[in-house]
Design an enzyme around this catalytic site. Structure first.
Site, short mmCIF file in Angstrom:
data_model
loop_
_atom_site.label_atom_id
_atom_site.label_comp_id
_atom_site.label_asym_id
_atom_site.label_seq_id
_atom_site.Cartn_x
_atom_site.Cartn_y
_atom_site.Cartn_z
N SER A 160 14.48 27.99 -41.62
CA SER A 160 13.89 26.78 -42.19
C SER A 160 14.90 25.82 -42.82
O SER A 160 14.53 24.70 -43.21
CB SER A 160 12.83 27.14 -43.24
OG SER A 160 11.66 27.62 -42.61
N LYS A 167 17.37 23.97 -49.54
CA LYS A 167 16.33 24.70 -48.81
C LYS A 167 16.70 26.15 -48.51
O LYS A 167 17.85 26.47 -48.24
CB LYS A 167 16.07 23.94 -47.50
CG LYS A 167 14.87 24.37 -46.72
CD LYS A 167 13.59 23.85 -47.34
CE LYS A 167 12.37 24.38 -46.62
NZ LYS A 167 12.17 25.82 -46.84
N LYS A 182 14.94 22.26 -41.66
CA LYS A 182 14.06 21.21 -42.18
C LYS A 182 14.81 20.18 -43.02
O LYS A 182 14.29 19.08 -43.26
CB LYS A 182 12.92 21.84 -42.97
CG LYS A 182 11.97 22.64 -42.06
CD LYS A 182 11.06 23.59 -42.81
CE LYS A 182 10.22 24.40 -41.82
NZ LYS A 182 9.52 25.53 -42.42
N SER A 236 7.56 24.22 -47.22
CA SER A 236 8.23 24.57 -45.97
C SER A 236 7.27 24.49 -44.78
O SER A 236 7.30 25.32 -43.86
CB SER A 236 8.85 25.98 -46.06
OG SER A 236 9.83 26.16 -45.07
#
Length: 389
Positions: free
Chosen positions: A63, A231, A66, A126
């Site tokens: 993730s 993140k 992102k 997320s």
């Protein structure tokens, strides 16, 4: 040798040993070990690498992908082609992510969300569905948005990166490196909104049915006085991953750890890297973006002189104790200018040096447009000067 002479020699030797023991040696950085498969620590002001381990090894980012999705959205806003309060209608393709294996914020088919709400859904929750919704809104389709992501990655110098989707779900053709992620984060932290969104720890996303989003970046709580964004990521193959940024005394660092072995180990390893950087290094500001550092006289201009400002922030990172080794030099293109001169014209540079070697520079640019005086204007200037005498 007599007994008295021997005594004096021994006394001198003891005195020397005491003096040597009192000498403070220069501080040396302790060797740093990390359980992350790959990692990198960089200074955000200069991009200097302070620590690396397998930093260019290709790995799945999960993730952390992102960050690029949010970066492209914020750049689109910066370009004036998108607004934070602009409404996005959730498509069937975006809603379909709710039935997938990844994390989502449970967007309903046909639901309307603003761009800002989707960015918060990505940063805090997320949400894969939020990623697809914003990608389709900007580029028309997820596939076209992925093309934009890869194009931007190449522009940023992310040479070990290929992006296959907008959210980081496993794909053999989806990979990057710790160093490439750091380059992406360097660009991402230009946007205060991105740090604002990724630093939100808890967010009420929906009232009916109620949905509270919790940020998976536990450093926002564990290290809240330092860490302020970016993140996490996890898949079985990627392991536990984290791109984190934080600052102390205006010294900002970016830490990236990939492939950490067990839950929460990515937080522990990121803290270890950040503490190492703050303990052993410091960043010296040589010149700030927009700071006026020189002026040049102008011949036949509507102004007599033109201020020159720094095109970007210039900082040098050095081990603590070596601050005095940093110097800077000013180089100008000429001693004077002839009008006209356009705003933004490069007219010099400031060069930062460490131990006499160049370690960075920033260009000096014209702060404004300066037109050329015609005959009438020149005559009035001469007359004004003559009358003032």
């Amino acid at each position: 040798m007599g007994k008295s002479n021997l005594t004096r020699v021994l006394a001198c030797l003891i005195a020397c040993l005491i003096m040597v023991s009192m000498v403070v040696l220069p501080a040396q950085a302790e060797p740093l070990d990390t359980s992350a498969v790959s990692a990198v620590l960089i200074d955000a002001a200069s991009g200097t690498i302070l620590f690396e381990k397998n930093a260019h090894e290709k790995r799945e980012p999960a993730s952390i992908t992102k960050i690029m999705t949010m970066l492209l959205a914020l750049e689109t806003i910066e370009q004036g082609r998108l607004q934070l309060d602009e409404e996005v209608v959730v498509s069937e393709n975006a809603h379909r992510e709710v039935d997938g294996d990844g994390s989502v914020v449970f967007l309903e088919l046909g639901e309307r969300r603003t761009v800002e709400e989707l960015l918060i859904g990505i940063a805090v929750g997320s949400g894969n569905d939020a990623c697809v919704a914003i990608a389709e809104h900007i580029a028309g389709s997820e596939a076209q948005f992925v093309e934009l992501m890869n194009k931007r990655a190449q522009e940023l110098g992310m040479t070990n990166t290929n992006i296959a989707n907008v959210h980081g779900m496993p794909d053999p053709n989806h990979y990057t490196s710790a160093y490439d992620i750091a380059l992406m984060c360097l660009e991402a932290i230009r946007f205060p909104q991105l740090l604002k969104y990724t630093s939100i720890y808890e967010y009420r996303y929906r009232d009916d049915p109620p949905l509270i989003l919790w940020n998976t970046n536990k450093l926002l709580a564990w290290y809240e006085d330092v860490v302020d964004g970016l993140k996490t990521g996890w898949t079985t193959k990627a392991g536990y991953c984290l791109a984190a940024t934080g600052q102390k005394n205006n010294f900002r660092l970016i830490s990236v750890v990939l492939g950490c072995p067990v839950p929460r180990s990515h937080f522990q390893e990121a803290i270890k890297l950040l503490n190492y950087g703050f303990a052993n290094y410091t960043s010296l500001l040589v010149a700030d973006k927009g700071e006026v550092r020189a002026t040049l006289p102008i011949v036949r201009g509507t102004k007599h002189e033109l201020p020159l400002s720094c095109g970007r922030r210039l900082a040098v990172t050095v081990p603590k104790g070596e601050e005095s080794n940093v110097t800077w030099e000013l180089e100008l293109s000429d001693d004077w200018l002839e009008a006209p001169v356009a705003q933004g014209t490069v007219l010099g540079k400031i060069i930062a040096k460490k131990d006499g070697q160049s370690v960075g520079l920033t260009e000096l640019v014209a702060t404004e447009n300066v037109g050329r005086l015609g005959f009438g204007g020149l005559f009035r200037r001469v007359l004004t000067i003559w009358l003032a005498k």
